[in-house]
Design a protein around this motif. Structure first.
Motif, mmCIF file in Angstrom:
data_model
loop_
_atom_site.group_PDB
_atom_site.id
_atom_site.type_symbol
_atom_site.label_atom_id
_atom_site.label_comp_id
_atom_site.label_asym_id
_atom_site.label_seq_id
_atom_site.Cartn_x
_atom_site.Cartn_y
_atom_site.Cartn_z
ATOM 1 N N HIS A 23 1.318 -1.239 0.056
ATOM 2 C CA HIS A 23 -0.205 -0.209 -0.377
ATOM 3 C C HIS A 23 0.604 0.556 0.112
ATOM 4 C CE1 HIS A 23 -4.227 -1.653 0.649
ATOM 5 N NE2 HIS A 23 -3.608 -2.730 1.380
ATOM 6 N N LEU A 24 1.649 1.620 0.792
ATOM 7 C CA LEU A 24 2.725 2.656 0.952
ATOM 8 C C LEU A 24 3.324 2.812 -0.224
ATOM 9 C CD1 LEU A 24 3.318 4.712 2.815
ATOM 10 C CD2 LEU A 24 5.820 3.758 3.441
ATOM 11 N N SER A 25 4.409 1.919 -0.943
ATOM 12 C CA SER A 25 4.916 1.393 -1.918
ATOM 13 C C SER A 25 3.756 2.325 -3.347
ATOM 14 C CB SER A 25 5.639 0.515 -2.187
ATOM 15 O OG SER A 25 4.792 -0.717 -2.201
ATOM 16 N N SER A 26 2.906 1.553 -3.115
ATOM 17 C CA SER A 26 2.459 1.584 -4.409
ATOM 18 C C SER A 26 1.425 3.546 -4.196
ATOM 19 C CB SER A 26 1.188 0.713 -4.150
ATOM 20 O OG SER A 26 1.584 -0.476 -4.493
ATOM 21 N N THR A 27 1.055 3.742 -3.080
ATOM 22 C CA THR A 27 1.294 5.199 -3.083
ATOM 23 C C THR A 27 1.869 6.142 -3.308
ATOM 24 O OG1 THR A 27 -0.757 3.786 -1.459
ATOM 25 C CG2 THR A 27 -0.655 6.846 -1.494
ATOM 26 N N VAL A 28 3.384 6.410 -2.459
ATOM 27 C CA VAL A 28 4.056 6.886 -2.938
ATOM 28 C C VAL A 28 4.858 6.755 -3.931
ATOM 29 C CG1 VAL A 28 6.364 7.437 -2.184
ATOM 30 C CG2 VAL A 28 4.606 6.427 -0.512
ATOM 31 N N TYR A 29 5.114 5.666 -5.209
ATOM 32 C CA TYR A 29 5.949 5.761 -6.654
ATOM 33 C C TYR A 29 4.038 6.217 -7.335
ATOM 34 C CZ TYR A 29 9.977 4.255 -4.167
ATOM 35 O OH TYR A 29 10.797 3.964 -3.889
ATOM 36 N N LEU A 30 3.310 5.765 -7.078
ATOM 37 C CA LEU A 30 2.504 6.506 -7.898
ATOM 38 C C LEU A 30 1.969 7.584 -8.254
ATOM 39 C CD1 LEU A 30 0.208 2.771 -7.705
ATOM 40 C CD2 LEU A 30 1.458 3.685 -10.176
ATOM 41 N N PHE A 31 1.915 7.844 -6.312
ATOM 42 C CA PHE A 31 1.234 8.993 -6.221
ATOM 43 C C PHE A 31 2.345 10.125 -6.418
ATOM 44 C CE2 PHE A 31 -0.480 12.917 -4.003
ATOM 45 C CZ PHE A 31 -1.755 12.763 -4.573
ATOM 46 N N TYR A 32 3.111 10.452 -5.604
ATOM 47 C CA TYR A 32 4.890 11.156 -5.907
ATOM 48 C C TYR A 32 5.576 10.572 -7.262
ATOM 49 C CZ TYR A 32 2.883 12.902 -1.655
ATOM 50 O OH TYR A 32 2.144 13.381 -0.755
ATOM 51 N N GLY A 33 6.031 9.700 -7.774
ATOM 52 C CA GLY A 33 6.539 8.961 -8.733
ATOM 53 C C GLY A 33 8.168 8.554 -7.637
ATOM 54 N N PRO A 34 9.086 7.880 -9.065
ATOM 55 C CA PRO A 34 10.415 7.089 -8.443
ATOM 56 C C PRO A 34 10.389 8.212 -7.395
ATOM 57 C CG PRO A 34 10.174 6.153 -10.390
ATOM 58 C CD PRO A 34 8.429 7.713 -10.435
ATOM 59 N N GLN A 35 10.496 9.338 -7.852
ATOM 60 C CA GLN A 35 11.613 10.859 -7.130
ATOM 61 C C GLN A 35 11.203 11.208 -5.643
ATOM 62 O OE1 GLN A 35 13.797 11.474 -8.928
ATOM 63 N NE2 GLN A 35 13.631 10.643 -10.796
ATOM 64 N N ALA A 36 9.810 10.341 -5.217
ATOM 65 C CA ALA A 36 9.649 10.380 -4.027
ATOM 66 C C ALA A 36 10.650 10.779 -2.829
ATOM 67 C CB ALA A 36 8.874 8.990 -3.420
ATOM 68 N N THR A 37 10.240 12.009 -2.387
ATOM 69 C CA THR A 37 11.367 12.293 -1.112
ATOM 70 C C THR A 37 11.344 12.433 0.114
ATOM 71 O OG1 THR A 37 10.062 13.848 -0.927
ATOM 72 C CG2 THR A 37 11.730 14.643 -2.585
ATOM 73 N N GLN A 38 12.187 11.443 1.050
ATOM 74 C CA GLN A 38 11.778 11.452 2.310
ATOM 75 C C GLN A 38 10.147 12.399 2.815
ATOM 76 O OE1 GLN A 38 12.809 9.069 4.320
ATOM 77 N NE2 GLN A 38 13.861 8.182 2.470
ATOM 78 N N GLU A 40 7.694 13.681 1.513
ATOM 79 C CA GLU A 40 5.943 12.884 0.834
ATOM 80 C C GLU A 40 6.120 11.053 1.282
ATOM 81 O OE1 GLU A 40 7.006 15.304 -3.726
ATOM 82 O OE2 GLU A 40 8.068 13.519 -3.158
ATOM 83 N N LEU A 41 7.426 10.983 1.124
ATOM 84 C CA LEU A 41 7.339 9.405 1.973
ATOM 85 C C LEU A 41 6.739 9.053 3.039
ATOM 86 C CD1 LEU A 41 7.922 6.209 1.657
ATOM 87 C CD2 LEU A 41 10.451 6.755 3.471
ATOM 88 N N LYS A 42 7.477 10.202 3.980
ATOM 89 C CA LYS A 42 6.729 10.856 5.383
ATOM 90 C C LYS A 42 5.359 10.960 5.759
ATOM 91 C CE LYS A 42 10.668 11.590 7.652
ATOM 92 N NZ LYS A 42 11.736 12.747 8.527
ATOM 93 N N SER A 43 4.200 11.795 4.525
ATOM 94 C CA SER A 43 3.266 12.150 4.301
ATOM 95 C C SER A 43 2.460 11.178 3.746
ATOM 96 C CB SER A 43 3.309 13.202 2.972
ATOM 97 O OG SER A 43 1.983 13.837 3.189
ATOM 98 N N SER A 44 2.721 10.699 3.063
ATOM 99 C CA SER A 44 1.526 9.578 2.312
ATOM 100 C C SER A 44 1.509 8.778 3.495
ATOM 101 C CB SER A 44 2.688 8.439 1.243
ATOM 102 O OG SER A 44 2.017 8.239 0.731
ATOM 103 N N TYR A 45 3.430 8.048 4.712
ATOM 104 C CA TYR A 45 2.637 7.289 5.620
ATOM 105 C C TYR A 45 1.894 7.373 6.775
ATOM 106 C CZ TYR A 45 3.982 4.993 9.746
ATOM 107 O OH TYR A 45 4.489 4.122 10.549
ATOM 108 N N ARG A 46 2.238 8.693 7.205
ATOM 109 C CA ARG A 46 0.817 9.308 8.666
ATOM 110 C C ARG A 46 -0.877 9.548 7.840
ATOM 111 N NH1 ARG A 46 5.225 13.544 8.996
ATOM 112 N NH2 ARG A 46 3.395 15.305 7.311
ATOM 113 N N ARG A 47 -0.790 9.381 6.078
ATOM 114 C CA ARG A 47 -1.377 9.838 5.517
ATOM 115 C C ARG A 47 -2.442 8.377 5.845
ATOM 116 N NH1 ARG A 47 -3.523 12.226 -0.173
ATOM 117 N NH2 ARG A 47 -5.713 12.474 -0.415
ATOM 118 N N LEU A 48 -2.147 6.757 5.057
ATOM 119 C CA LEU A 48 -2.195 6.115 5.603
ATOM 120 C C LEU A 48 -2.691 5.377 6.707
ATOM 121 C CD1 LEU A 48 -0.557 4.337 2.498
ATOM 122 C CD2 LEU A 48 -2.773 4.433 2.668
ATOM 123 N N CYS A 49 -1.588 5.348 7.574
ATOM 124 C CA CYS A 49 -1.763 5.483 9.211
ATOM 125 C C CYS A 49 -2.801 6.051 9.756
ATOM 126 C CB CYS A 49 -0.348 6.231 9.823
ATOM 127 S SG CYS A 49 1.333 4.739 9.945
#
Length: 570
Positions: A23-38, A40-49
Motif C-alpha cells: 500500500h505505501l509503496s504503491s501510493t508513494v510511487y504512483l502518487f509522487y513518482g519514483p523521485q519521492a522524497t523522504q 513525501e514518504l512520511k506524508s503518505s505514511y501518516r495519511r495511510l496510518c
C-alpha cells in the motif's frame, strides 16, 4: 532515485517477509513518482496510518482488517525509509533484493558502492551457473533447382514418360551445428561441425575452438579442425580494441593436405568513421591473396556498402544500397541494388516476426548473369533454415512475377489458416494458466481491496465534504478493468471494478495525480482481468462542471484538466 521502481503488485514489497505490504509503496510511487522524497514518504505514511489505524474502527471485523493493513503499511515504511534498501531497489529492482549476500554489506554505502557490491554478487551467481549454459546454433540449407518450371524446351518432353511435369531437383545441402561450453569466466570452448553436399559430392568437417578473453579490450582463440576434404587445420585468431573507435583482428592458419602445408594469414583494421559508418581495410595472403577496402553505413532505414578488392584471381568493385522499412507489426521491407565487375543484382524482400521466437523472410534476387532466384529463410530461436530456389538463368518476367506473388500468397494463406489460430490458441492457454496461477493471489488482493474500501468510507466522507465546500474535485464514478467497445468482434462482458472510493481518498487539495505505473497496486484496487489490457474510466465534477476521461493502465493521469470537461451540448 533512478529508474521506474514499483509497478503495481510486482513492486518492491513482494518480498516474502513483507509480501502484502504494497500500500505505501504503491501510493508513494504512483502518487509522487519514483523521485519521492523522504518528506513525501512520511506524508503518505501518516495519511495511510490515519486511514488504517485500528483505534478508529469499532466494528470487530473492520478493526481486525485495519490492524492487518496497518501492520503492512508499517512494514512498507521500514523498507522504503531505509536508504540502503531503497537504493538497492531503485537501481536494480526486485531482482537486486533477491541476490544473496546483502546481509553482509555495510549499512553506510553510497549508491555507487551498492552498485559495485551488486555486480560482485551477480558475478558470483553467474559463475555458479556457468556449467549449465550453452549457446547452441545451427543452420540447415537446402538448395533447389527449379529452372525447369520456367525455362525448358517443350518438344523434349512430348514423348517422354511423365514429360508433362517439370523436374525440381535438390542440388545441394548444408548442415552445421555448434555449441558453446564455458570453462571459466574468461575461457569458452566452441565445438562445431558441418556436412555439405553438391550434385552428389560432398564431405564434412569438425572444428574445436578455444577462446580466452584476455581483457576488456581483446581476446584470442585457437582453432583445430579436421575434415575429409581439406585435411587437418590449425589456426589462431586475435582481436584487439586499439582505441574506442578502432579495432584490429589478425588470423593465421596452417592447412595440412596430401599436397603439403598451405599457410594463410588475414589481418583487418576497422574504424568508426561516425556513429553509423564503419571503414574496413583487409589484407589476405594465401591461395587467394587479396587486398580489400570497404565502407559500410548502416542506419535504421538504409544500409550502404562500397567495396574495392584487388587480388588473385578475383578483383572487383562493388556498390550496394539497401532501403529498410519496418512497421508496428515488426514487418521489415528491404530493397537493394549491387553492382560491380561481376554484374548487377537487384534484391527486394520482406521479413516478419511470426511468433515470439520465429522470424520468416523471403528475398527475390534478379541479376545478370545470375538470373532469378528466391531465397526463403526461417529463424527459430538460434536455428536457421535456408531454402535458396534458383528459378531461371535468364531474367524472365514470369519468373519474377511468381517469385514475388507466390510467397506472399502462400504466407497470407498460412498466416490466416494456421499461424493466427495457433498463436491465438497459445495466448488463450497462457492467459488461462496465468489466471489459474494467480487465482489465490488475486482473491487475496480482492479481499484486501474490499477491506481497504470499507476502511476508507469515513475519510472519503470528510474529503467529499471539504471538496464540496469549495467546489473542488469530486469523483462521481470510477471504473477500472477491461471495457468492451461497441465494435467488438466477439461477444464479451466487461471486467471492471468500482474504484470511486479509493480514488476519492487520494484526492488532496482538489488534485489527483497518478504517475506512469500500473494502477492495480493502488490501495482499494486489484487486477480484475489478469493478463488483459486495462483502463481507468472516470466521471468527476470540478467547479460544478462534469468531466470525463479514459486513461490506460500505465498512463500518467492528472486531474482536473480542461480537456476532460464535458461540453453542455454533449
Amino acid at each position: 532515485m533512478g529508474c521506474a521502481l514499483l509497478n503495481g503488485t510486482q513492486g518492491l514489497l513482494d518480498m516474502p517477509s513483507i509480501h502484502q505490504s504494497s500500500h505505501l509503496s504503491s501510493t508513494v510511487y504512483l502518487f509522487y513518482g519514483p523521485q519521492a522524497t523522504q518528506e513525501e514518504l512520511k506524508s503518505s505514511y501518516r495519511r495511510l496510518c490515519m486511514l488504517y489505524h485500528p483505534d478508529k474502527h469499532r466494528d470487530p471485523e473492520l478493526k481486525r482488517q485495519a490492524e492487518q493493513l496497518f501492520t503492512y503499511v508499517h512494514q512498507a515504511y521500514e523498507v522504503l525509509s531505509d536508504p540502503q534498501s531503497r537504493a538497492i531497489y531503485d537501481i536494480f529492482g526486485k531482482k537486486g533484493l533477491e541476490v544473496e549476500g546483502w546481509e553482509v554489506v555495510e549499512r553506510k554505502r553510497t549508491p555507487a558502492e551498492i552498485r559495485e557490491e551488486y555486480e560482485r554478487l551477480q558475478r558470483e551467481r553467474d559463475e555458479r551457473r556457468l556449467q549449465q549454459r550453452t549457446n547452441p546454433k545451427g543452420t540447415i540449407s537446402v538448395g533447389i533447382d527449379a529452372t525447369d518450371l520456367f525455362d525448358r524446351y517443350e518438344e523434349d518432353f512430348e514423348d517422354a514418360p511423365g514429360g508433362g511435369f517439370p523436374h525440381i531437383d535438390i542440388n545441394r545441402m548444408h548442415i552445421s551445428q555448434s555449441i558453446e561450453a564455458p570453462l571459466t569466466t574468461s575461457d569458452t570452448a566452441v565445438l562445431s561441425g558441418s556436412l555439405s553436399t553438391r550434385n552428389g559430392n560432398g564431405g564434412g568437417n569438425i572444428n574445436l575452438c578455444v577462446r580466452r578473453v584476455t581483457s576488456a579490450r581483446g581476446w584470442g582463440e585457437l582453432e583445430f579442425a579436421a575434415g575429409d576434404i581439406r585435411g587437418p587445420l590449425f589456426g589462431m585468431k586475435v582481436f584487439r580494441n586499439v582505441t574506442a573507435r578502432c579495432f584490429v583482428t589478425a588470423q593465421w592458419g596452417l592447412q595440412f593436405s596430401s599436397h603439403g602445408v598451405r599457410p594463410s594469414a588475414t589481418t583487418m583494421m576497422a574504424r568508426h568513421l561516425d556513429q553509423n559508418t564503419m571503414g574496413y581495410l583487409q589484407w589476405r595472403w594465401g591461395s587467394q591473396s587479396a587486398m580489400t577496402t570497404s565502407i559500410v553505413r548502416d542506419t535504421k532505414t538504409s544500409h550502404f556498402t562500397l567495396a574495392l578488392q584487388l587480388g588473385v584471381p578475383h578483383s572487383y568493385l562493388m556498390m550496394s544500397y539497401q532501403y529498410k522499412f519496418q512497421d508496428e507489426d515488426q514487418t521489415k521491407v528491404k530493397g537493394s541494388i549491387k553492382t560491380g565487375f561481376f554484374g548487377t543484382v537487384v534484391e527486394y524482400g520482406a521479413e516478419r516476426k511470426i511468433s515470439r521466437h520465429s522470424v520468416l523472410a523471403a528475398t527475390v534476387s534478379i541479376g545478370v548473369p545470375q538470373g532469378v532466384s528466391l531465397k526463403i529463410r526461417l529463424n527459430r530461436a538460434s536455428q536457421t533454415y535456408l531454402f535458396p530456389i534458383h528459378l531461371t538463368d535468364q531474367i524472365l518476367p514470369s519468373a519474377v512475377f511468381y517469385a514475388t506473388v507466390g510467397p506472399l500468397a502462400i504466407y497470407l494463406a498460412v498466416q490466416k489458416l494456421i499461424i493466427m489460430p495457433y498463436v491465438r490458441a497459445q495466448k488463450e492457454q497462457e492467459l488461462e494458466k496465468q489466471k489459474e496461477d494467480s487465482a489465490s493471489e488475486i482473491a487475496r488482493r480482492k479481499q484486501e481491496a474490499e477491506a481497504s474500501v470499507l476502511l476508507m468510507q469515513e475519510s472519503v466522507k470528510r474529503i467529499i465534504d471539504a471538496e464540496e465546500s469549495k467546489m473542488g474535485l469530486i469523483i462521481l464514478n470510477a471504473w477500472y478493468g477491461k471495457f468492451v467497445s461497441d465494435n467488438s468482434q466477439k461477444p464479451e462482458r466487461a471486467k471492471v471494478i468500482d474504484v470511486t472510493v479509493p480514488l476519492q481518498c487520494l484526492v488532496k487539495d482538489s488534485k489527483l495525480t497518478l504517475t506512469e505505473a500500473s494502477k492495480a497496486g493502488l490501495p482499494g484496487f486489484y487486477d480484475p482481468c489478469v493478463g488483459e489490457e486495462k483502463s481507468l474510466k472516470l466521471l468527476y465534477q470540478f467547479r460544478g462542471a462534469l468531466h470525463q476521461v479514459l486513461s490506460g493502465d500505465t498512463e500518467p493521469l492528472r486531474l482536473p484538466k480542461q480537456s476532460h470537461r464535458i461540453s453542455s451540448e454533449t
